[in-house]
Design an enzyme around this catalytic site. Sequence first.
Site, short mmCIF file in Angstrom:
data_model
loop_
_atom_site.label_atom_id
_atom_site.label_comp_id
_atom_site.label_asym_id
_atom_site.label_seq_id
_atom_site.Cartn_x
_atom_site.Cartn_y
_atom_site.Cartn_z
N HIS A 104 -8.41 -4.58 14.16
CA HIS A 104 -7.39 -5.18 13.04
C HIS A 104 -6.84 -6.27 13.87
CE1 HIS A 104 -3.32 -4.90 10.72
NE2 HIS A 104 -4.26 -5.53 10.00
N ARG A 109 1.99 -12.62 -1.78
CA ARG A 109 0.75 -12.89 -1.14
C ARG A 109 -0.19 -13.97 -2.02
NH1 ARG A 109 -0.60 -10.22 3.86
NH2 ARG A 109 0.71 -8.53 4.27
N SER A 120 1.32 -5.77 10.80
CA SER A 120 1.86 -6.62 9.82
C SER A 120 2.86 -7.69 10.02
CB SER A 120 2.02 -6.00 8.37
OG SER A 120 2.10 -6.81 7.29
N LYS A 140 -1.16 -12.85 12.55
CA LYS A 140 -2.61 -12.98 12.76
C LYS A 140 -3.14 -13.97 11.61
CE LYS A 140 -3.39 -8.44 11.28
NZ LYS A 140 -1.93 -8.33 11.19
N THR A 141 -2.67 -13.88 10.66
CA THR A 141 -3.30 -15.23 9.50
C THR A 141 -2.75 -16.29 9.78
OG1 THR A 141 -3.56 -13.19 7.85
CG2 THR A 141 -3.50 -15.67 7.20
N ARG A 198 0.84 -1.24 0.15
CA ARG A 198 -0.11 0.34 -0.05
C ARG A 198 0.88 1.29 -0.04
NH1 ARG A 198 -1.88 0.70 4.31
NH2 ARG A 198 -0.92 -1.16 5.52
N LYS A 221 -7.91 -2.56 2.59
CA LYS A 221 -7.63 -1.80 3.61
C LYS A 221 -8.42 -0.38 3.75
CE LYS A 221 -5.20 -4.10 6.90
NZ LYS A 221 -4.75 -5.14 6.24
N ASP A 264 -7.97 -11.28 9.67
CA ASP A 264 -7.69 -9.79 9.58
C ASP A 264 -8.45 -8.48 10.11
OD1 ASP A 264 -5.04 -8.33 8.79
OD2 ASP A 264 -6.37 -7.14 7.37
P1 ATP Z 1 -0.75 -8.71 7.88
O1 ATP Z 1 -1.51 -7.92 8.65
O2 ATP Z 1 -0.01 -8.08 6.78
O3 ATP Z 1 -1.66 -9.73 7.22
P2 ATP Z 1 -0.35 -10.77 9.71
O4 ATP Z 1 -0.28 -10.51 11.10
O5 ATP Z 1 -1.50 -11.82 9.19
O6 ATP Z 1 -0.05 -9.86 8.97
P3 ATP Z 1 0.95 -13.25 8.83
O7 ATP Z 1 0.63 -13.39 7.47
O8 ATP Z 1 0.51 -14.20 9.78
O9 ATP Z 1 0.67 -11.86 9.68
O10 ATP Z 1 2.58 -13.54 8.73
C1 ATP Z 1 3.40 -14.06 9.65
C2 ATP Z 1 4.62 -14.61 8.92
O11 ATP Z 1 5.58 -14.77 9.91
C3 ATP Z 1 4.26 -15.80 8.21
O12 ATP Z 1 5.08 -15.72 7.02
C4 ATP Z 1 4.95 -16.89 9.01
O13 ATP Z 1 5.22 -17.89 8.30
C5 ATP Z 1 5.90 -16.24 9.91
N1 ATP Z 1 6.52 -16.80 11.13
C6 ATP Z 1 7.65 -17.20 11.67
N2 ATP Z 1 7.55 -17.41 12.72
C7 ATP Z 1 6.52 -17.27 13.35
C8 ATP Z 1 5.97 -17.47 14.38
N3 ATP Z 1 6.70 -18.03 15.53
N4 ATP Z 1 4.57 -17.23 14.78
C9 ATP Z 1 3.85 -16.75 13.66
N5 ATP Z 1 4.28 -16.33 12.39
C10 ATP Z 1 5.74 -16.79 12.14
MN MN Z 2 -2.78 -11.19 7.52
#
Ligand code: ATP
Ligand code: MN
Length: 525
Positions: A215, A316, A233, A237-238, A54, A196, A252
Amino acid sequence: MSQLRAADLGLKSVGTLHHNLDYDQLFKHEQDRQEGAVSANGTMMVDTGKFTGRSPKDKYFVQQAPSAANLAWGNINKPVSSEIFDELYAEVTEYLSGKDLYVTDGFCGSNPATRKQVRFITEFAWQSHFVKNMFIRPDAQDLMDFAPNFMVYNASGLTNKNWEKHGLNSEVFVIFNIEKNIAIIGGTWYGGEMKKGIFTMMNYWLPLQNILSMHCSANVGKEGDVCLFFGLSGTGKTTLSTDAARKLIGDDEHGWDADGVFNFEGGCYAKCINLSADSEPEIFAAIKRDALLENVVADADGVIDFSDDSKTENTRVSYPIDHIDNHEPSLKAGHPKNIIFLTCDAFGVLPPVSKLTKEQAMYYFLSGYTAKVAGTERGVTEPQATFSACFGEAFLPLHPTVYGKLLGEKMEVHGVNAYLVNTGWAGGGYGVGQRMSIKATRACINAILDGSINQVEYEQTQFFKLNIPKQLPGVDSSLLNPRNAWADKESFDATAKKLAGMFVQNFKKYLIEGDVDFTQFGPQV
Ligand code: ATP
Ligand code: MN
């Protein structure tokens, strides 16, 4: 089939109007127009062009009554005059007129009483595909009755030549007109602006109706116990809400009203970098026909190399939520039992898991901390601390304390437990220690979810005064206290002190006379 005409869209004319194409039609359009290629397992892959993320600095709100009095103006919510909006709106509609367009109708919000009907006008089939994946897909009857509450005009190929004269940041623009219920986007192709952007609007509308918007991701266990995962980010979360043992509500964006938690979206948007079937099997399996991959690298046979970050680190995939077998079809559940604040602390200072008091929860929610690694160079790189209120300040049009107050009230009423989970570094900061394994983080979360975290002994950390378990099933006990995990204790103390100082500095802006002073619940240096 489509009854829609140019005038309904505020356009002079249109070429061919592709209104609410189904997945197979979109797939064909994407191929015929060479918008993307198909991976070895039949998933569409597109490149989003120059924009692989973004453009937050190009985001504006029209400054006008009555919304101007509600908006928290500043670096995040920047004002633009209604004259400039009208000028750019005219350019956008002129630009889109006569073109072949994709019009996609979707809902935002799974609660029919408060959902918004959003219409997206885009130039590319893949952009239609993206919003179809991300928003809630109306059924045939819903589409017959569809009456948009909000319109998004995405003129990707149009740049604002007069941006300097207008006093804007660049030739890219993302402008929201709350009173007119219109957003215009120019100069960027990135689909995340639409996702977003509407999230930002929900963060405006819902709190004004006393509904909290968040969020966070959410899932629900067999006993109906709901867990929310807040985080900026890349904090997990995901990854962590996608759990074979629990039904996914959403990954999200959620609301919390008098009935409980509800998803805003109809799909997920997962990071693909270094994705592996071993550690994230559900997400890996969600990458199939109807999903949409962005900026990944594949060989001539369409075999994807998930470790390749040559286009961007932010590769993504978007997919409809039913690509996750264990999802909650209503996209709703009751009130949360547990709330987890995720942080990816590249300093390696915060414990893998701590149990927060109610007051600490408010402090860490308003702080919204995570730390990224600044560079991608090898060796020791200083992490960069980010403080983003409510773990999503970039998407909050109202003052952060509005969301903070609502969360505090709801946690109190429903007796919610709060935890802080560090998915980042342990045993040293970036370059010395290692990122927590997903397995170890999941073990911490499982201990929260099954309640075993309440049956163990606790100790308190020095500067942050965080309550941490001494042992947990499935987690190496030497990791639980971050100081023990570092070989160099002096270096730990210095780093912890430094990070604590950053928290203190950041929180100064929330010291409001007459209000509760939450600093006493944060780190002390
Ligand atoms: P966004 O708001 O951008 O969608 P998000 O909070 O959903 O971000 P995720 O997409 O879950 O974030 O990204 C976490 C990243 O970190 C993933 O690529 C995951 O494989 C990696 N990762 C490595 N170690 C860990 C851990 N201990 N716990 C969670 N994720 C991990
Ligand atoms: Mn996410």
